[in-house]
Design a protein around this motif. Structure first.
Motif, PDB file in Angstrom:
ATOM      1  N   TRP A  45      30.935  -2.815  41.060  1.00 56.11           N
ATOM      2  CA  TRP A  45      31.474  -1.758  41.915  1.00 56.11           C
ATOM      3  C   TRP A  45      32.072  -0.711  40.993  1.00 56.11           C
ATOM      4  O   TRP A  45      33.175  -0.878  40.497  1.00 56.11           O
ATOM      5  CB  TRP A  45      32.536  -2.306  42.861  1.00 56.11           C
ATOM      6  N   LEU A  46      31.336   0.350  40.744  1.00 54.23           N
ATOM      7  CA  LEU A  46      31.798   1.364  39.805  1.00 54.23           C
ATOM      8  C   LEU A  46      32.872   2.257  40.435  1.00 54.23           C
ATOM      9  O   LEU A  46      32.633   2.913  41.440  1.00 54.23           O
ATOM     10  CB  LEU A  46      30.635   2.218  39.320  1.00 54.23           C
ATOM     11  N   SER A  47      34.020   2.269  39.822  1.00 50.81           N
ATOM     12  CA  SER A  47      35.128   3.116  40.232  1.00 50.81           C
ATOM     13  C   SER A  47      34.965   4.488  39.575  1.00 50.81           C
ATOM     14  O   SER A  47      34.770   4.568  38.361  1.00 50.81           O
ATOM     15  CB  SER A  47      36.448   2.479  39.780  1.00 50.81           C
ATOM     16  N   PRO A  48      35.039   5.564  40.344  1.00 56.21           N
ATOM     17  CA  PRO A  48      34.926   6.906  39.749  1.00 56.21           C
ATOM     18  C   PRO A  48      35.968   7.153  38.649  1.00 56.21           C
ATOM     19  O   PRO A  48      35.671   7.776  37.641  1.00 56.21           O
ATOM     20  CB  PRO A  48      35.138   7.850  40.935  1.00 56.21           C
ATOM     21  N   LEU A  49      37.183   6.634  38.831  1.00 54.92           N
ATOM     22  CA  LEU A  49      38.224   6.804  37.819  1.00 54.92           C
ATOM     23  C   LEU A  49      37.840   6.088  36.519  1.00 54.92           C
ATOM     24  O   LEU A  49      37.929   6.661  35.431  1.00 54.92           O
ATOM     25  CB  LEU A  49      39.575   6.284  38.331  1.00 54.92           C
ATOM     26  N   LEU A  50      37.392   4.842  36.633  1.00 51.12           N
ATOM     27  CA  LEU A  50      37.013   4.083  35.436  1.00 51.12           C
ATOM     28  C   LEU A  50      35.782   4.674  34.756  1.00 51.12           C
ATOM     29  O   LEU A  50      35.719   4.727  33.528  1.00 51.12           O
ATOM     30  CB  LEU A  50      36.777   2.615  35.793  1.00 51.12           C
TER      31      LEU A  50
END
Length: 164
Positions: free
Chosen positions: A65-70
């Motif tokens: 689950w790719l976090s935009p922040l990360l």
């Protein structure tokens, strides 16, 4: 999986760059110093990728689950990493190699911080596992990096000061 393979491929490519840079530096009078601790970097970074893979793929079933922040932090760190490598050019290496009487690089990120790459690696060892939801790895490996730096930084300082 593509992100994981990219990261592994990137690190392998950097080892090739370091190898060719080492040959160039030695040809131009460079001296490799204080190499007895180098294996710690190999162990740290190799086990890091195994830990990320184990925790992400085996424990989390490879769900990402790719976090935009990360992702944003990761991209910034990649840009900073490239800036470090390109600023040092042929003098960039994973080993401590000194060309006597050569001036230190004082531009790029080195204009602001003495060892910027180690700061970047610390944050990579935190952010990359978080991208893969490998939370235990995100805690353990930045700490291990700091422990290895307790050996590496004094060794580099001695070498850069000509005390090798």
């Amino acid at each position: 999986m593509w992100l994981f393979l990219f990261l592994v491929g990137q690190r392998i490519a950097e080892l090739f760059i370091a190898h060719f840079n080492k040959k160039w530096m030695l040809k131009h009078g460079g001296v490799e110093v204080e190499s007895s601790h180098y294996f710690l970097f190999i162990v740290l970074h190799t086990s890091f990728f195994f830990a990320v893979f184990f925790e992400w793929f085996l424990v989390r079933d490879g769900i990402l689950w790719l976090s935009p922040l990360l992702v944003s932090l990761f991209l910034i760190l990649q840009g900073l990493r490239v800036w470090c490598i390109t600023s040092l050019g042929r003098k960039w290496n994973t080993k401590i190699i000194v060309i006597p009487d050569e001036p230190l690089i004082d531009y790029g990120p080195y204009k602001f911080v003495k060892h910027p790459n180690y700061i970047i690696v610390f944050f990579e060892l935190l952010v990359i596992p978080l991208l893969f939801q490998a939370y235990v790895t995100a805690i353990i490996f930045p700490i291990m990096h700091l422990l290895v730096l307790m050996i590496r930084l004094p060794a580099e300082e001695r070498a850069l000061g000509g005390k090798f």
